[in-house]
Design an enzyme around this catalytic site. Sequence first.
Site, PDB file in Angstrom:
ATOM      1  N   THR A  58     -11.125   4.494   1.353  1.00 37.91           N
ATOM      2  CA  THR A  58     -10.901   4.869  -0.039  1.00 37.91           C
ATOM      3  C   THR A  58     -10.974   3.615  -0.914  1.00 37.91           C
ATOM      4  OG1 THR A  58      -8.515   4.705   0.219  1.00 37.91           O
ATOM      5  CG2 THR A  58      -9.496   6.891   0.504  1.00 37.91           C
ATOM      6  N   LYS A  87      -9.029  -3.630   1.228  1.00 37.45           N
ATOM      7  CA  LYS A  87      -8.110  -4.770   1.321  1.00 37.45           C
ATOM      8  C   LYS A  87      -6.696  -4.433   0.860  1.00 37.45           C
ATOM      9  CE  LYS A  87     -10.833  -6.638  -2.478  1.00 37.45           C
ATOM     10  NZ  LYS A  87     -12.015  -5.834  -2.197  1.00 37.45           N
ATOM     11  N   GLU A 111     -11.614  -6.169   9.787  1.00 34.86           N
ATOM     12  CA  GLU A 111     -12.430  -7.382   9.650  1.00 34.86           C
ATOM     13  C   GLU A 111     -13.229  -7.419   8.344  1.00 34.86           C
ATOM     14  OE1 GLU A 111     -12.704 -10.299  12.100  1.00 34.86           O
ATOM     15  OE2 GLU A 111     -12.982 -10.726   9.997  1.00 34.86           O
ATOM     16  N   GLY A 168     -25.419  -4.643  -8.524  1.00 33.87           N
ATOM     17  CA  GLY A 168     -24.479  -3.708  -7.886  1.00 33.87           C
ATOM     18  C   GLY A 168     -23.255  -4.356  -7.252  1.00 33.87           C
ATOM     19  N   GLU A 171     -17.004  -4.148  -9.536  1.00 31.59           N
ATOM     20  CA  GLU A 171     -16.135  -2.982  -9.397  1.00 31.59           C
ATOM     21  C   GLU A 171     -16.368  -2.126 -10.643  1.00 31.59           C
ATOM     22  OE1 GLU A 171     -13.758  -2.361  -6.972  1.00 31.59           O
ATOM     23  OE2 GLU A 171     -14.127  -4.184  -5.832  1.00 31.59           O
ATOM     24  N   LYS A 186      -7.780 -10.593  -2.096  1.00 32.16           N
ATOM     25  CA  LYS A 186      -8.351 -11.184  -0.871  1.00 32.16           C
ATOM     26  C   LYS A 186      -7.468 -12.333  -0.378  1.00 32.16           C
ATOM     27  CE  LYS A 186     -13.093  -9.762  -1.532  1.00 32.16           C
ATOM     28  NZ  LYS A 186     -14.346 -10.011  -2.239  1.00 32.16           N
TER      29      LYS A 186
HETATM   30  N1  LIG Z   1     -19.227  -1.308  -0.542  1.00 28.64           N
HETATM   31  C1  LIG Z   1     -19.023  -2.512  -0.005  1.00 28.64           C
HETATM   32  O1  LIG Z   1     -19.956  -3.309   0.180  1.00 28.64           O
HETATM   33  C2  LIG Z   1     -17.644  -2.921   0.460  1.00 28.64           C
HETATM   34  C3  LIG Z   1     -17.473  -4.183   1.043  1.00 28.64           C
HETATM   35  C4  LIG Z   1     -16.197  -4.546   1.534  1.00 28.64           C
HETATM   36  C5  LIG Z   1     -15.146  -3.677   1.367  1.00 28.64           C
HETATM   37  N2  LIG Z   1     -15.330  -2.470   0.748  1.00 28.64           N
HETATM   38  C6  LIG Z   1     -14.178  -1.566   0.584  1.00 28.64           C
HETATM   39  O2  LIG Z   1     -14.439  -0.349   1.285  1.00 28.64           O
HETATM   40  C7  LIG Z   1     -13.833   0.742   0.579  1.00 28.64           C
HETATM   41  C8  LIG Z   1     -14.900   1.791   0.297  1.00 28.64           C
HETATM   42  O3  LIG Z   1     -15.897   1.222  -0.547  1.00 28.64           O
HETATM   43  P1  LIG Z   1     -17.095   2.106  -1.089  1.00 28.64           P
HETATM   44  O4  LIG Z   1     -17.991   1.166  -1.803  1.00 28.64           O
HETATM   45  O5  LIG Z   1     -17.633   2.977   0.010  1.00 28.64           O
HETATM   46  O6  LIG Z   1     -16.307   3.027  -2.151  1.00 28.64           O
HETATM   47  P2  LIG Z   1     -16.805   4.383  -2.859  1.00 28.64           P
HETATM   48  O7  LIG Z   1     -18.286   4.454  -2.848  1.00 28.64           O
HETATM   49  O8  LIG Z   1     -16.041   4.461  -4.130  1.00 28.64           O
HETATM   50  O9  LIG Z   1     -16.306   5.541  -1.875  1.00 28.64           O
HETATM   51  C9  LIG Z   1     -14.949   5.848  -1.755  1.00 28.64           C
HETATM   52  C10 LIG Z   1     -14.796   7.170  -1.006  1.00 28.64           C
HETATM   53  O10 LIG Z   1     -13.406   7.461  -0.901  1.00 28.64           O
HETATM   54  C11 LIG Z   1     -13.205   8.827  -1.239  1.00 28.64           C
HETATM   55  N3  LIG Z   1     -11.856   8.976  -1.746  1.00 28.64           N
HETATM   56  C12 LIG Z   1     -11.315   8.435  -2.873  1.00 28.64           C
HETATM   57  N4  LIG Z   1     -10.012   8.776  -2.972  1.00 28.64           N
HETATM   58  C13 LIG Z   1      -9.727   9.565  -1.910  1.00 28.64           C
HETATM   59  C14 LIG Z   1      -8.582  10.247  -1.469  1.00 28.64           C
HETATM   60  N5  LIG Z   1      -7.426  10.178  -2.142  1.00 28.64           N
HETATM   61  N6  LIG Z   1      -8.649  10.987  -0.320  1.00 28.64           N
HETATM   62  C15 LIG Z   1      -9.808  11.060   0.375  1.00 28.64           C
HETATM   63  N7  LIG Z   1     -10.951  10.422   0.010  1.00 28.64           N
HETATM   64  C16 LIG Z   1     -10.891   9.701  -1.115  1.00 28.64           C
HETATM   65  C17 LIG Z   1     -14.275   9.130  -2.276  1.00 28.64           C
HETATM   66  O11 LIG Z   1     -14.510  10.510  -2.316  1.00 28.64           O
HETATM   67  P3  LIG Z   1     -15.497  11.205  -3.434  1.00 28.64           P
HETATM   68  O12 LIG Z   1     -16.872  10.654  -3.148  1.00 28.64           O
HETATM   69  O13 LIG Z   1     -15.438  12.652  -3.147  1.00 28.64           O
HETATM   70  O14 LIG Z   1     -14.958  10.761  -4.750  1.00 28.64           O
HETATM   71  C18 LIG Z   1     -15.472   8.348  -1.697  1.00 28.64           C
HETATM   72  O15 LIG Z   1     -16.129   9.108  -0.709  1.00 28.64           O
HETATM   73  C19 LIG Z   1     -13.184   0.151  -0.672  1.00 28.64           C
HETATM   74  O16 LIG Z   1     -11.821  -0.079  -0.455  1.00 28.64           O
HETATM   75  C20 LIG Z   1     -13.941  -1.168  -0.874  1.00 28.64           C
HETATM   76  O17 LIG Z   1     -13.149  -2.130  -1.565  1.00 28.64           O
HETATM   77  C21 LIG Z   1     -16.556  -2.067   0.320  1.00 28.64           C
END
Ligand SMILES: NC(=O)c1ccc[n+]([C@@H]2O[C@H](COP(=O)([O-])OP(=O)(O)OC[C@H]3O[C@@H](n4cnc5c(N)ncnc54)[C@H](OP(=O)(O)O)[C@@H]3O)[C@@H](O)[C@H]2O)c1
Length: 302
Positions: A58, A87, A111, A168, A171, A186
């Site tokens: 999430t 995080k 990780e 991209g 945030e 972080k």
């Molecule tokens: N993207 C990266 O490169 C990256 C790198 C390092 C760390 N991260 C971390 O990884 C996590 C995910 O990143 P992301 O880019 O994939 O985020 P994202 O695209 O915003 O996806 C988040 C997902 O979580 C779901 N969600 C939100 N609130 C929820 C809840 N209360 N219950 C169940 N599901 C829920 C959303 O559902 P809906 O789609 O239905 O809204 C969506 O599928 C974040 O914490 C981010 O900081 C990401």
Amino acid sequence: MHGKQSTYPSRIVAIHTARRGTAYDPKGLPVEPVFGPPAASVEEFLDKARAEVVVELTPLNPESGEPAISHIRAAFARGLHVVTANKGPIAFAYSALRQEAIAAGVEFRFEAVTMDGTPVFNLVQNNLPGVEVLGFSGALNSTSQVILEAMRSGLSLEEGIEAARQIGVTEADPWFDINGWDSACKAAALANVLMNAQTTPQQVERKGIGRLTPAKLVELESKGKSVTLLSRARRTPQGVKLRVRAEVLDKDDILCACRGTSNLLVLHTDLMGDIGVFTLKPGLDQTAYGLFSDLVDIVRNI
Ligand SMILES: NC(=O)c1ccc[n+]([C@@H]2O[C@H](COP(=O)([O-])OP(=O)(O)OC[C@H]3O[C@@H](n4cnc5c(N)ncnc54)[C@H](OP(=O)(O)O)[C@@H]3O)[C@@H](O)[C@H]2O)c1
């Protein structure tokens, strides 16, 4: 990670999202699953999913780390291992969650939370036995780097934000990066795990890049100086002190070496001096690898 399926057999048996819905298939979901209505709660979802490992993804809530902390606790309560790239839980509640995972007899891995899958936590835990981390210095926020690069070339802060949006890395709210909150989260996560700091992002002394102007950056550049948003930690008799600040450094300082989305972390240690970890232009593949490596490691350990 698709090509590795025969070496590392696994199935995704369920996915739960906030708005898109929930999908289950004990035989393994396809890459593009069909979502039904969302489960009424994460608890209901976990009970129905019958998984062995929960991957919590999430979005970060920078004020509390929720709802991810509650999701992870719900998994531990069911005896499930947890992997996360979020995080928040590590920055806000690492010590408590670690104790709860031990009490539940499950693994808890993360990780990907600071360096997009490049080993940091595993490096220290698996490859540096007996080493104490005394502090660290890291350029950990890509958005601020892209904005500072744009401003150094004479563009405005707003144009820098637009440049970061186009590749991209921002945030939803770019001020979360600009004001140093992402770097503080972080820093807290790293300090909690590597230095047992028992801290939160709110306790990090923090000054972002918002007050800088293109004219100031260009002037510093002409004097052989460069500004970088750094997260720093050091152990003191009063505990671990954490600071996020836009620092003026000599241009040839290694901490200014990051460009674009690359990140750098230098660990200051007792037995190994300073050790650097550099991640060059990471993307989704590297974050996905961080999750994959945690999953593989859990299977190795159980
Ligand atoms: N993207 C990266 O490169 C990256 C790198 C390092 C760390 N991260 C971390 O990884 C996590 C995910 O990143 P992301 O880019 O994939 O985020 P994202 O695209 O915003 O996806 C988040 C997902 O979580 C779901 N969600 C939100 N609130 C929820 C809840 N209360 N219950 C169940 N599901 C829920 C959303 O559902 P809906 O789609 O239905 O809204 C969506 O599928 C974040 O914490 C981010 O900081 C990401």
